[in-house]
Design a protein around this motif. Structure first.
Motif, PDB file in Angstrom:
ATOM      1  N   THR A  65      -1.220   3.882 -12.912  1.00 31.36           N
ATOM      2  CA  THR A  65      -0.261   2.821 -13.216  1.00 31.36           C
ATOM      3  C   THR A  65      -0.740   2.058 -14.444  1.00 31.36           C
ATOM      4  O   THR A  65      -1.768   2.398 -15.046  1.00 31.36           O
ATOM      5  N   VAL A  68      -1.244  -0.919  -4.275  1.00 35.65           N
ATOM      6  CA  VAL A  68      -0.456  -1.067  -5.492  1.00 35.65           C
ATOM      7  C   VAL A  68       0.718  -2.002  -5.197  1.00 35.65           C
ATOM      8  O   VAL A  68       1.280  -1.992  -4.096  1.00 35.65           O
ATOM      9  N   THR A 112      -4.904   6.114   1.089  1.00 38.21           N
ATOM     10  CA  THR A 112      -4.281   4.808   0.881  1.00 38.21           C
ATOM     11  C   THR A 112      -4.568   4.331  -0.538  1.00 38.21           C
ATOM     12  O   THR A 112      -5.732   4.331  -0.982  1.00 38.21           O
ATOM     13  N   PHE A 113      -3.489   3.888  -1.245  1.00 35.30           N
ATOM     14  CA  PHE A 113      -3.602   3.354  -2.602  1.00 35.30           C
ATOM     15  C   PHE A 113      -3.003   1.950  -2.613  1.00 35.30           C
ATOM     16  O   PHE A 113      -1.784   1.783  -2.399  1.00 35.30           O
ATOM     17  N   GLY A 130      -4.278   0.621 -14.045  1.00 29.75           N
ATOM     18  CA  GLY A 130      -5.430   1.505 -14.092  1.00 29.75           C
ATOM     19  C   GLY A 130      -5.206   2.764 -13.280  1.00 29.75           C
ATOM     20  O   GLY A 130      -4.057   3.169 -13.021  1.00 29.75           O
ATOM     21  N   LYS A 131      -6.306   3.349 -12.847  1.00 35.64           N
ATOM     22  CA  LYS A 131      -6.267   4.631 -12.135  1.00 35.64           C
ATOM     23  C   LYS A 131      -7.062   4.506 -10.847  1.00 35.64           C
ATOM     24  O   LYS A 131      -8.220   4.094 -10.855  1.00 35.64           O
ATOM     25  N   ALA A 132      -6.423   4.865  -9.743  1.00 34.96           N
ATOM     26  CA  ALA A 132      -7.068   4.892  -8.432  1.00 34.96           C
ATOM     27  C   ALA A 132      -7.171   6.333  -7.959  1.00 34.96           C
ATOM     28  O   ALA A 132      -6.217   7.112  -8.107  1.00 34.96           O
ATOM     29  N   LYS A 133      -8.316   6.693  -7.386  1.00 37.43           N
ATOM     30  CA  LYS A 133      -8.579   8.082  -7.031  1.00 37.43           C
ATOM     31  C   LYS A 133      -9.092   8.162  -5.605  1.00 37.43           C
ATOM     32  O   LYS A 133      -9.858   7.308  -5.154  1.00 37.43           O
ATOM     33  N   ALA A 134      -8.648   9.194  -4.888  1.00 35.29           N
ATOM     34  CA  ALA A 134      -9.089   9.428  -3.509  1.00 35.29           C
ATOM     35  C   ALA A 134      -9.033  10.917  -3.232  1.00 35.29           C
ATOM     36  O   ALA A 134      -8.306  11.662  -3.912  1.00 35.29           O
ATOM     37  N   ALA A 160      -4.734  11.172  -7.463  1.00 31.93           N
ATOM     38  CA  ALA A 160      -4.979  10.055  -8.389  1.00 31.93           C
ATOM     39  C   ALA A 160      -3.651   9.367  -8.687  1.00 31.93           C
ATOM     40  O   ALA A 160      -2.660  10.032  -9.020  1.00 31.93           O
ATOM     41  N   GLU A 203       0.837  -1.198   0.000  1.00 31.79           N
ATOM     42  CA  GLU A 203       0.000   0.000   0.000  1.00 31.79           C
ATOM     43  C   GLU A 203       0.868   1.243   0.000  1.00 31.79           C
ATOM     44  O   GLU A 203       1.910   1.292   0.672  1.00 31.79           O
TER      45      GLU A 203
END
Length: 423
Positions: A202, A230, A227-228, A205-209, A199, A172
């Motif tokens: 990678t 990955v 928290t992302f 894809g794309k993770a957003k918070a 955001a 993470e």
């Protein structure tokens, strides 16, 4: 004889009662007259008593008259001051290095001249100096380029304080948004509400918070950790995008600044924190924005739309003066149910309507319906030209969808939002 006796007694009693009443009436009249005559008598007595007191008090004091003129003493003396202050903003005083300060009386005594001190007597409590120029200087003026450079130096960028750390055991990436500074670049927002959107991009894809919203401050402090999830092999090739947004009470969101971070250039394995300057976002080709308020009354099956105002209209390509109006169309899927117009507002770049328009529509149809809005400008020939439009409904996205959903979930409540106009 008995009858005469009774009659005589009755008459005697009657005359006695009448005489008593007459005497009582005369007594009352006399009392009233006495009251009337007592007031002036008392007044006269009081006035005479006052006169006697006045005369009596006047006899107690002796007044000495004199004809000699009285001369007032001159207790106030004007201070000895000097000539007026020079105007430092004159061209001859700019960039002078060899200046000396001296008093006016020292200058006059050095020249051997007698000055009229009385002409220099002014009410003042500070010493004034004159500047004697001992070397010729040239006036220097700033060019337009220099002034623009100075003004650009005064502009401060939006800065964001963040911390980043990668946990290899949990796979993470932790991003801590600490604080921001200089959030004062948004127009018509003196103390905006602000939040940060992050955001991670990678190959997967794309993770957003996003963080919480800090209200009414130009120096927001969040201390929020995002928290992302990955994997470690994708961390070095990832890109982290940070953007600070401001919003007002009408849910208008503006990007204050944004920045991109390459994770390959950061030591994500260690706990680090740093400041980063955000760049202003690229402005899109918007045709302005409009403020709408909508609500639905289920009991009456009425959709109420309040067209409030518009601003930042794109009028660069217009040759005719502004004469704008709003055309509202209620549609059910592809069928036009009802069409209404607002009044015309002339010669205003930021027009204000504050006009309410009602549509009748059942609640069952409202979920599949939409509202289209067109901003029209009428020229001198009466033809309408489209300046921009927007649509609200379940088939749209962003604020247009959020506004419609909030209206459905909160009936009988007026909900106002800003919407951007497009072609």
């Amino acid at each position: 004889m008995l009858l005469l006796t009774v009659l005589g007694a009755t008459l005697g009693v009657a005359f006695g009662v009448a005489a008593t009443c007459a005497l009582a009436f005369l007594c009352r009249r006399l009392k009233k007259l006495r009251r009337l005559f007592k007031i002036p008598e008392n007044k006269c007595l009081e006035s005479t008593a006052k006169e006697r007191n006045i005369l009596h008090t006047a006899q107690q004091f002796r007044v000495k008259k004199t004809m000699e003129p009285v001369q007032p003493r001159n207790w106030l003396t004007s201070p000895k001051i000097y000539g007026p202050k020079p105007v430092i903003t004159l061209l001859e005083f700019i960039n002078c290095t060899d200046y000396t300060l001296e008093r006016m009386d020292e200058r006059l005594s050095a020249r051997g001249e007698e000055a009229n001190i009385s002409s220099l007597m002014v009410d003042s409590s500070e010493d004034l100096f004159v500047i004697s120029k001992s070397a010729p200087t040239d006036a220097v003026s700033l060019s337009d380029d220099a002034e623009s450079e100075i003004s650009e130096d005064w502009k401060e960028d939006v800065k964001l304080h963040y911390g980043i750390h990668y946990n290899r055991y949990k796979s993470e990436l932790y991003l801590t948004i600490i604080e921001a500074q200089n959030i004062n670049m948004v127009e018509n927002m003196n103390h905006p509400d602000s939040y940060v959107v992050a955001a991670l991009i990678t190959k997967l894809g794309k993770a957003k918070a996003e963080t919480s919203i800090q209200t009414k401050t130009l120096h927001p402090i969040w201390q929020d950790t995002l928290t992302f999830p990955v994997l470690e092999e994708h961390v070095q090739e990832g890109t982290l995008t940070l953007a600070v947004y401001s919003c007002d009470k009408y849910s208008r969101q503006d990007c204050v600044g944004e920045a991109q971070l390459k994770l390959s250039s950061l030591a994500v394995g260690e706990r680090t924190d740093s400041w980063i300057s955000l760049t202003a976002p690229v402005k899109d080709s918007s045709h302005g924005e409009i403020l709408l308020s909508i609500s639905y009354l289920p009991a009456a099956n009425r959709l109420i739309v309040v067209v409030m105002k518009a601003q930042h209209l794109n009028t660069d390509k217009l040759k005719d003066p502004l004469d704008v109006s709003i055309k509202l169309t209620l549609m059910h899927q592809s069928l036009k149910l009802k069409r209404k117009h607002t009044r015309h507002v002339k010669h205003k770049i930021n027009p204000v309507w504050n006009e309410m328009i009602m549509f009748e529509c059942p609640y069952e149809m409202l979920c599949k319906s939409s509202l289209e809005l067109e901003l029209l400008n009428q020229d001198c020939t009466g033809q309408n030209h489209l300046l921009g439009k927007c649509s609200l409904g379940m088939n749209y996205s962003d604020s247009e969808l959020n506004h419609w959903q909030e209206m459905l979930t909160k009936p009988r409540k007026q909900i106002a939002m800003w919407h951007k106009l497009h072609e």
